[in-house]
Design a protein around this motif. Structure first.
Motif, PDB file in Angstrom:
ATOM      1  N   ARG A 152       9.402   0.865  -2.177  1.00 26.33           N
ATOM      2  CA  ARG A 152       9.524   0.256  -0.999  1.00 26.33           C
ATOM      3  C   ARG A 152       9.978   1.580   0.112  1.00 26.33           C
ATOM      4  NH1 ARG A 152      11.774  -6.102  -2.150  1.00 26.33           N
ATOM      5  NH2 ARG A 152       9.585  -6.037  -3.452  1.00 26.33           N
TER       6      ARG A 152
ATOM      7  N   PHE B 119       0.595  -0.750   2.184  1.00 25.94           N
ATOM      8  CA  PHE B 119       1.387  -1.985   1.848  1.00 25.94           C
ATOM      9  C   PHE B 119       0.263  -2.631   1.081  1.00 25.94           C
ATOM     10  CE2 PHE B 119       3.843  -0.184   4.882  1.00 25.94           C
ATOM     11  CZ  PHE B 119       5.009  -1.017   5.228  1.00 25.94           C
TER      12      PHE B 119
ATOM     13  N   ARG C  91       0.169  -2.095  -2.171  1.00 26.43           N
ATOM     14  CA  ARG C  91       1.120  -2.315  -3.189  1.00 26.43           C
ATOM     15  C   ARG C  91       1.655  -3.570  -3.327  1.00 26.43           C
ATOM     16  NH1 ARG C  91       4.741  -3.394  -5.519  1.00 26.43           N
ATOM     17  NH2 ARG C  91       6.891  -1.791  -6.059  1.00 26.43           N
ATOM     18  N   GLY C  92       1.800  -4.336  -2.367  1.00 24.41           N
ATOM     19  CA  GLY C  92       2.056  -5.549  -2.241  1.00 24.41           C
ATOM     20  C   GLY C  92       1.422  -6.388  -1.997  1.00 24.41           C
TER      21      GLY C  92
ATOM     22  N   ARG D  67       0.565 -10.440   1.555  1.00 22.17           N
ATOM     23  CA  ARG D  67       1.256 -10.095   2.776  1.00 22.17           C
ATOM     24  C   ARG D  67       1.690  -9.276   3.073  1.00 22.17           C
ATOM     25  NH1 ARG D  67       1.066 -14.238  -1.501  1.00 22.17           N
ATOM     26  NH2 ARG D  67       1.514 -16.106  -1.688  1.00 22.17           N
ATOM     27  N   TRP D  68       1.677  -8.430   2.134  1.00 22.82           N
ATOM     28  CA  TRP D  68       3.125  -6.885   2.960  1.00 22.82           C
ATOM     29  C   TRP D  68       1.702  -6.426   3.935  1.00 22.82           C
ATOM     30  CZ3 TRP D  68       5.861  -3.469  -1.074  1.00 22.82           C
ATOM     31  CH2 TRP D  68       6.458  -4.628  -1.761  1.00 22.82           C
TER      32      TRP D  68
ATOM     33  N   VAL E 124       2.156  -8.785   7.128  1.00 22.36           N
ATOM     34  CA  VAL E 124       3.803  -8.046   7.814  1.00 22.36           C
ATOM     35  C   VAL E 124       3.369  -6.783   8.494  1.00 22.36           C
ATOM     36  CG1 VAL E 124       5.783  -6.775   7.832  1.00 22.36           C
ATOM     37  CG2 VAL E 124       5.071  -9.184   6.458  1.00 22.36           C
ATOM     38  N   ALA E 125       3.048  -5.169   7.283  1.00 25.39           N
ATOM     39  CA  ALA E 125       2.456  -4.031   8.907  1.00 25.39           C
ATOM     40  C   ALA E 125       1.973  -3.997   9.073  1.00 25.39           C
ATOM     41  CB  ALA E 125       2.199  -3.051   7.198  1.00 25.39           C
TER      42      ALA E 125
END
Length: 411
Positions: free
Chosen positions: A74, A119, A122-123, A126-127, A130-131
């Motif tokens: 992160r 992002f 990796r996540g 949802r991630w 956000v990015a």
């Protein structure tokens, strides 16, 4: 015997990480080339040079960070996104206002999408949301107004990153499901193998003790009764499922991992063996053996399973056809398969008796015969006419037997 651990690793994410690493390098070179072609339009070129120097060093130095999920922390993602957002905000300082208002590219250009995609991989979605939202806000600040091309690019990055993040989440769930399915399949095969071995040994002995004890009476009858109870309990346990606890599945950095801990039975000789040599011990006064004059070569593992299936068929003859029943074993070496037939002159099997026996947990035909041949890629056909005896025909394709033998040697 030493235990062997076989590990299978599956990962649909690994190609995505490799593609992301390549994308970051190529888009970094693209952004620098784009700057070089429009060098004369920059009002403060030294700002662009300084940023691209940082971008090049950062991209090349962090390639190991986008190699897999474990390395992509992160903290790295936050720093990577900060590099992209800083480049966007520095664009008005380096470039002239007319080019920016006319839809000119930002300093990082499409390199920013790589940061957002990291992002997503990796996540998940949802991630990624956000990015991409952070990139959208900074792009609007850089332009000063929601221009048409800016909105178009922002929506494109947003939709693409969220879609990729969602696909990654689905892929991870599919990997875990597949790993669990492979684990269950391995456990089922182990259960069937144990069921065959138990039926060939322990259950047969318990059944014999039960019959002899009942016939003798007295204290022997009580021993027979106890043996019968243990036979029923063991049959229930075997048919209900023995799942080895050594098999686990987990979601590791490289994907879903399935571990199967195997306990090999014994060291097998290399090369094929003559099936006739394994069937010869079954020949006796009441069991005849007809075989070809030439050897019948099969891989040791396959030959051993065929011989065990023949032994299980003869056990059924002794148990159900009586001590006086005669049996004959016929071995045929065909071009593409080996056929072994076991025939007896007993009373035959009543219709529906096999299905009833399998429901009661009696696995002689279901596992010790048919299960063994199924694992070899062959088949076992049972023909029985009441009053006319029973015939069991075992067929083993030579190609499937060789493949199984090679697999056993590799283990």
């Amino acid at each position: 015997m030493p235990r062997r651990e076989r590990v299978m690793t599956m990962s649909v994410e690994l190609p995505l990480w490799r593609a992301l690493a390549g994308y970051r390098v190529l888009t970094m070179l693209y952004a620098i080339g784009l700057c070089a072609t429009a060098w004369s339009h920059f009002v403060r070129p030294w700002v662009a040079v300084a940023y691209y120097a940082v971008l090049a060093v950062w991209t090349l130095a962090t390639l190991p960070k986008v190699a897999n999920e474990a390395a992509c922390t992160r903290r790295f993602l936050a720093a990577d996104l900060a590099v992209a957002l800083t480049g966007i905000l520095l664009t008005p300082l380096a470039d002239n206002h007319e080019r920016i208002a006319g839809g000119g590219p930002t300093l990082p250009s499409i390199w920013t999408a790589g940061s957002v995609l990291a992002f997503a991989i990796r996540g998940g979605w949802r991630w990624a949301a956000v990015a991409s939202t952070a990139v959208a806000v900074v792009n609007l600040v850089e332009r000063g107004s929601p221009a048409r091309d800016t909105v178009h690019n922002v929506i494109l990055v947003w939709v693409a990153s969220i879609a990729i993040g969602y696909v990654v989440e689905v892929a991870r769930a599919s990997e875990r499901t597949l790993a669990r399915a492979l684990e269950i399949e391995a456990a089922t095969r182990e259960r069937e193998r144990l069921a065959r071995d138990i039926h060939d040994g322990v259950l047969q002995v318990l059944a014999m003790v039960k019959r002899r004890g009942t016939a003798l009476g007295g204290e022997a009858a009580e021993l027979g009764r106890l043996a019968g109870e243990q036979e029923v309990a063991l049959r229930t346990l075997v048919s209900g499922g023995l799942v080895p606890v050594s098999r686990v599945s987990e979601d590791a950095a490289a994907g879903a991992v399935v571990r199967a801990v195997e306990v090999p039975s014994e060291e097998e000789p290399a090369g094929p063996v003559d099936l006739r040599s394994l069937l010869a011990p079954y020949a006796c006064g009441r069991v005849g053996l007809a075989e070809p004059g030439a050897p019948v070569p099969l891989p040791h593992a396959a030959a051993r399973e065929v011989a065990a299936a023949v032994g299980a068929a003869l056990d059924n003859v002794r148990m159900h056809a009586g001590e006086g029943a005669r049996a004959w074993i016929l071995v045929e070496d065909e071009p593409d398969e080996v056929v072994v037939t076991v025939r007896d002159d007993g009373p035959g099997i009543p219709e529906g008796r096999l299905a009833q026996a399998e429901g009661e947990g009696r696995l002689g035909v279901a596992q010790s015969i048919r299960g063994r041949l199924r694992d070899l890629g062959g088949s076992a056909e049972l023909i029985s006419v009441p009053g006319q005896g029973t015939e069991v025909e075992l067929k083993v394709p030579k190609g499937a037997a060789r493949a199984r033998g090679k697999k056993a040697e590799q283990r």
